[in-house]
Write a protein that holds these residues in place. Sequence first.
Motif, PDB file in Angstrom:
ATOM      1  N   ASP A 187       0.938  -1.171  -0.013  1.00  0.00           N
ATOM      2  CA  ASP A 187       0.017   0.085   0.118  1.00  0.00           C
ATOM      3  C   ASP A 187       0.840   1.342   0.079  1.00  0.00           C
ATOM      4  O   ASP A 187       1.785   1.226   0.797  1.00  0.00           O
TER       5      ASP A 187
ATOM      6  N   SER B 267       1.349   5.291   0.105  1.00  0.00           N
ATOM      7  CA  SER B 267       0.733   6.684   0.111  1.00  0.00           C
ATOM      8  C   SER B 267       1.817   7.701   0.076  1.00  0.00           C
ATOM      9  O   SER B 267       3.031   7.663   0.766  1.00  0.00           O
ATOM     10  N   ILE B 268       1.664   8.429  -1.059  1.00  0.00           N
ATOM     11  CA  ILE B 268       2.778   9.606  -1.435  1.00  0.00           C
ATOM     12  C   ILE B 268       2.012  10.636  -1.192  1.00  0.00           C
ATOM     13  O   ILE B 268       1.074  11.089  -1.334  1.00  0.00           O
TER      14      ILE B 268
ATOM     15  N   MET C  63      11.038   9.471  12.623  1.00  0.00           N
ATOM     16  CA  MET C  63       9.625   9.306  12.378  1.00  0.00           C
ATOM     17  C   MET C  63       9.463   7.850  12.273  1.00  0.00           C
ATOM     18  O   MET C  63       9.882   6.990  11.379  1.00  0.00           O
TER      19      MET C  63
ATOM     20  N   ALA D  45       6.808   4.846  11.986  1.00  0.00           N
ATOM     21  CA  ALA D  45       5.243   4.289  11.649  1.00  0.00           C
ATOM     22  C   ALA D  45       4.584   3.286  12.234  1.00  0.00           C
ATOM     23  O   ALA D  45       5.324   2.324  12.948  1.00  0.00           O
ATOM     24  N   ARG D  46       3.111   3.549  12.685  1.00  0.00           N
ATOM     25  CA  ARG D  46       2.525   2.594  13.271  1.00  0.00           C
ATOM     26  C   ARG D  46       1.821   1.675  12.161  1.00  0.00           C
ATOM     27  O   ARG D  46       1.231   2.441  11.001  1.00  0.00           O
ATOM     28  N   ASN D  47       1.152   0.717  12.388  1.00  0.00           N
ATOM     29  CA  ASN D  47       0.462  -0.102  11.481  1.00  0.00           C
ATOM     30  C   ASN D  47      -0.659   0.792  10.845  1.00  0.00           C
ATOM     31  O   ASN D  47      -1.425   0.986  11.989  1.00  0.00           O
ATOM     32  N   PRO D  48      -1.270   0.772   9.702  1.00  0.00           N
ATOM     33  CA  PRO D  48      -2.332   1.624   9.460  1.00  0.00           C
ATOM     34  C   PRO D  48      -3.656   0.858  10.102  1.00  0.00           C
ATOM     35  O   PRO D  48      -3.618  -0.320   9.979  1.00  0.00           O
TER      36      PRO D  48
ATOM     37  N   ILE E 144      14.942   9.912   7.263  1.00  0.00           N
ATOM     38  CA  ILE E 144      13.906   9.271   7.976  1.00  0.00           C
ATOM     39  C   ILE E 144      13.696  10.469   9.458  1.00  0.00           C
ATOM     40  O   ILE E 144      12.855  10.183  10.071  1.00  0.00           O
TER      41      ILE E 144
ATOM     42  N   VAL F 117       7.184   9.172   1.233  1.00  0.00           N
ATOM     43  CA  VAL F 117       6.798   7.808   0.865  1.00  0.00           C
ATOM     44  C   VAL F 117       6.102   6.949   2.061  1.00  0.00           C
ATOM     45  O   VAL F 117       7.096   6.683   3.124  1.00  0.00           O
ATOM     46  N   SER F 118       5.040   6.716   2.153  1.00  0.00           N
ATOM     47  CA  SER F 118       4.743   5.751   3.302  1.00  0.00           C
ATOM     48  C   SER F 118       4.256   4.552   2.936  1.00  0.00           C
ATOM     49  O   SER F 118       3.242   4.493   2.017  1.00  0.00           O
ATOM     50  N   ILE F 119       5.049   3.437   2.941  1.00  0.00           N
ATOM     51  CA  ILE F 119       4.657   2.120   2.390  1.00  0.00           C
ATOM     52  C   ILE F 119       4.253   1.127   3.617  1.00  0.00           C
ATOM     53  O   ILE F 119       4.539   1.283   4.660  1.00  0.00           O
ATOM     54  N   SER F 120       3.241   0.329   3.174  1.00  0.00           N
ATOM     55  CA  SER F 120       2.853  -0.583   4.183  1.00  0.00           C
ATOM     56  C   SER F 120       2.796  -1.949   3.386  1.00  0.00           C
ATOM     57  O   SER F 120       2.359  -2.171   2.215  1.00  0.00           O
TER      58      SER F 120
ATOM     59  N   LEU G 228       1.408  -4.201   7.391  1.00  0.00           N
ATOM     60  CA  LEU G 228       2.521  -3.585   8.347  1.00  0.00           C
ATOM     61  C   LEU G 228       3.291  -2.466   7.817  1.00  0.00           C
ATOM     62  O   LEU G 228       3.911  -2.360   6.834  1.00  0.00           O
ATOM     63  N   ALA G 229       3.348  -1.457   8.556  1.00  0.00           N
ATOM     64  CA  ALA G 229       3.707  -0.131   8.137  1.00  0.00           C
ATOM     65  C   ALA G 229       5.338  -0.265   7.961  1.00  0.00           C
ATOM     66  O   ALA G 229       5.936  -0.670   8.925  1.00  0.00           O
ATOM     67  N   ARG G 230       6.123   0.768   7.208  1.00  0.00           N
ATOM     68  CA  ARG G 230       7.391   1.013   7.263  1.00  0.00           C
ATOM     69  C   ARG G 230       7.531   2.341   7.689  1.00  0.00           C
ATOM     70  O   ARG G 230       6.671   3.156   7.399  1.00  0.00           O
ATOM     71  N   ASN G 231       8.653   2.466   8.188  1.00  0.00           N
ATOM     72  CA  ASN G 231       8.816   4.320   8.560  1.00  0.00           C
ATOM     73  C   ASN G 231       8.837   4.898   7.233  1.00  0.00           C
ATOM     74  O   ASN G 231       9.352   4.802   6.289  1.00  0.00           O
ATOM     75  N   PRO G 232       8.067   6.067   7.357  1.00  0.00           N
ATOM     76  CA  PRO G 232       8.116   7.080   6.208  1.00  0.00           C
ATOM     77  C   PRO G 232       9.516   7.685   5.754  1.00  0.00           C
ATOM     78  O   PRO G 232      10.257   7.775   6.664  1.00  0.00           O
TER      79      PRO G 232
END
Lengths: 187, 187, 187, 187
Positions: free
Chosen positions: A158, A160-161, C173, C175-178, D135, D159-162, D174-178
């Motif tokens: 997923d 998000s940009i 920063m 991130a937390r899981n969405p 980061i 860029v926020s990737i899960s 599962l989120a990655r750090n932006p």
Amino acid sequence: MISDDEFITHKDVPGPTKEEIRCLVMCKSRVSPDDIVVDIGCGTGGLTLEFAKRSRLVYAVDKNLDALNTTEKNLKKHNLDKKVHFIHSDALEALKDIETFDILMIGGSGGDLPLLIEEGYQKLTQNGKIVVTSILLETPVEAVETMKKFQMDIDIVDVSISKGRIMKRGTMMLARNPITIVTGKKN
Amino acid sequence: MISDDEFITHKDVPGPTKEEIRCLVMCKSRVSPDDIVVDIGCGTGGLTLEFAKRSRLVYAVDKNLDALNTTEKNLKKHNLDKKVHFIHSDALEALKDIETFDILMIGGSGGDLPLLIEEGYQKLTQNGKIVVTSILLETPVEAVETMKKFQMDIDIVDVSISKGRIMKRGTMMLARNPITIVTGKKN
Amino acid sequence: MISDDEFITHKDVPGPTKEEIRCLVMCKSRVSPDDIVVDIGCGTGGLTLEFAKRSRLVYAVDKNLDALNTTEKNLKKHNLDKKVHFIHSDALEALKDIETFDILMIGGSGGDLPLLIEEGYQKLTQNGKIVVTSILLETPVEAVETMKKFQMDIDIVDVSISKGRIMKRGTMMLARNPITIVTGKKN
Amino acid sequence: MISDDEFITHKDVPGPTKEEIRCLVMCKSRVSPDDIVVDIGCGTGGLTLEFAKRSRLVYAVDKNLDALNTTEKNLKKHNLDKKVHFIHSDALEALKDIETFDILMIGGSGGDLPLLIEEGYQKLTQNGKIVVTSILLETPVEAVETMKKFQMDIDIVDVSISKGRIMKRGTMMLARNPITIVTGKKN
Ligand SMILES: Nc1ncnc2c1ncn2[C@@H]1O[C@H](CSCC[C@H](N)C(=O)O)[C@@H](O)[C@H]1O
Ligand SMILES: Nc1ncnc2c1ncn2[C@@H]1O[C@H](CSCC[C@H](N)C(=O)O)[C@@H](O)[C@H]1O
Ligand SMILES: Nc1ncnc2c1ncn2[C@@H]1O[C@H](CSCC[C@H](N)C(=O)O)[C@@H](O)[C@H]1O
Ligand SMILES: Nc1ncnc2c1ncn2[C@@H]1O[C@H](CSCC[C@H](N)C(=O)O)[C@@H](O)[C@H]1O
């Protein structure tokens, strides 16, 4: 990569898919010079162009004639039109006329996603990829469910940009709609 | 919470801050019934209204008269106007006329952020909070830097919200611009 | 709000739901002082505590006894235990024994989500709310689909939070899981 | 792209930068076959490898010898070591010994970012790029500020990737750090 603003657009045709997502689709598809690619829902041609630059042949499919014409104009602007074969039809119809391919890109499916994946899987080469992009909650769930049936290796991202816009008072971060990219690999 | 669409708006006044961010600001501020709140940059009144419902008194400050008028209309619609004192002036000016407060909300600062935080810190009660919201890259950096000088406890949250819109073909996720909320607590 | 680190936790019990999400759930539920709330999957008690502070009565339901014990400890720490009624059973079972409620919170459903929403809808008061939180792709899709059948007003929010951690070299920063929050209102 | 899990790693060396970010850095840098690339802070070699596959020559710079050794092992695994020149030194020092380059990648700067950009700008070819990934909240602000001084064309992407993980009960995101990618182009 071709910048978003270099594309010729048409009021009735969605796209181009933004640069960052086109970039990620190229990476996820692992496209290589001798690949045959089918781009379902070519729209403005954003993905068709990037695939055309990196593969042997691209079938650009869309049910909307304006989409095909717009895609063709953009291809000609970058003299890539020789590498693309246009099919003006519904996705499922189009797939019937194509024998085999290495990458099936599904950028628009209008509700036929499970059928498209099933039909596509049969014609996919060994280690071939099906890449599905979506802004709908339901699409990635459908894609994962169908790809599981065929024991494909599934990658789900997923994305998000936010793009920075430099203004007098500072850099404003403008969000893009989140896109989910589901990639299934045929073992 | 008051829904976004319940607010009276004005073409020259930004806001209201969206429901989810107003909600998070209330939580981060730990606002309680006997608090005095200063809302710098009240805009359409989104935060002023939520604070007015939860505190003793709110000073609504804005340099734009249309903002104060719009905020007043919204307060009257929810008969909360008795709890708010309006100050039509620049933020720094306004702070000089206010003796003390428990919560300083900085929703707009037009470049005076460090000075506003310094001035605000002096007048903040024990355990009082300064809450800074921003869509600019630079603002949270400035806020954190200044709050560090006063050994405040600093909480930093970057919030990316997407809202689902139910359509015929599925649920489309529409992104909102990311907002950073920096909260400094006076020890 | 109660800070995340104030909670007593248990190695076999998930939670507490993080502060920012607990805050958004309170807002989305529009919980008010005379509401009856059912918290399905109370876990560590994160949501049970916040609801207990804001409503008349909370039914805390979990199939895991450790979850109920942990929730009870946290309630007692904030002397809120008087406001909560514990039910150690599967969610569907528990719902059968509860007559009516204003808010149904579904924080864990283990595959029974559609049935839980159907059963819950019958017992929901006018303008009552069903709030579903999830980290799974499939859950919001199921929730929306089922709520549509009962013509509920549906609000869908995807929340991506990153927390700043102040380090020597700068603010990192993390991130937390969405989390997706789906709220259905009974008309 | 080389998958994350194909990299040889070392406990004292950060990285590799995740696949999706490596992919976006390649796109943003517009790297082409006859480019010379300088990778400041090569770490595990994630970016060094991708650049080596797409350019003429890469200078891999790191102050940590373990980073250089790890990067070399990964290059050899994909027989790309011939295309890389190693410099074990601090970034600023290293830049002094390199005459000119088309792409300056800054993946780690340890506080010298403004100086690195200034020094790098002088040696950058026409239309050359400086790409900064971070980061930290502060880094993109510093990068943008410094690049503005040299009237560079600046592109800023957050860029926020899960990543989806398929489990029995569903697909967990599962989120990655932006990560923020700032790209400056020399006009
Ligand atoms: N079942 C179907 N068969 C053929 N085309 C379809 C289809 N469902 C949707 N489409 C097409 O899919 C497209 C989605 S927009 C795709 C944008 C494209 N990736 C770009 O970069 O420009 C639309 O043009 C729509 O006409
Ligand atoms: N230095 C300053 N002094 C006073 N007002 C300021 C200011 N800098 C910006 N503002 C005001 O800050 C506001 C930011 S918009 C705030 C929206 C508000 N939170 C809502 O929910 O409606 C604008 O109305 C602007 O006029
Ligand atoms: N069908 C079901 N019936 C009862 N409890 C269930 C259930 N499915 C899942 N659960 C419970 O749901 C919980 C999810 S974790 C919830 C965390 C909680 N919101 C907090 O803030 O602490 C788990 O404790 C699990 O045991
Ligand atoms: N001033 C400086 N000079 C040289 N190396 C530096 C530096 N500041 C940080 N670094 C190096 O920068 C690296 C950041 S980690 C980079 C990971 C790399 N992009 C990958 O894909 O593997 C670390 O190895 C650190 O040692």
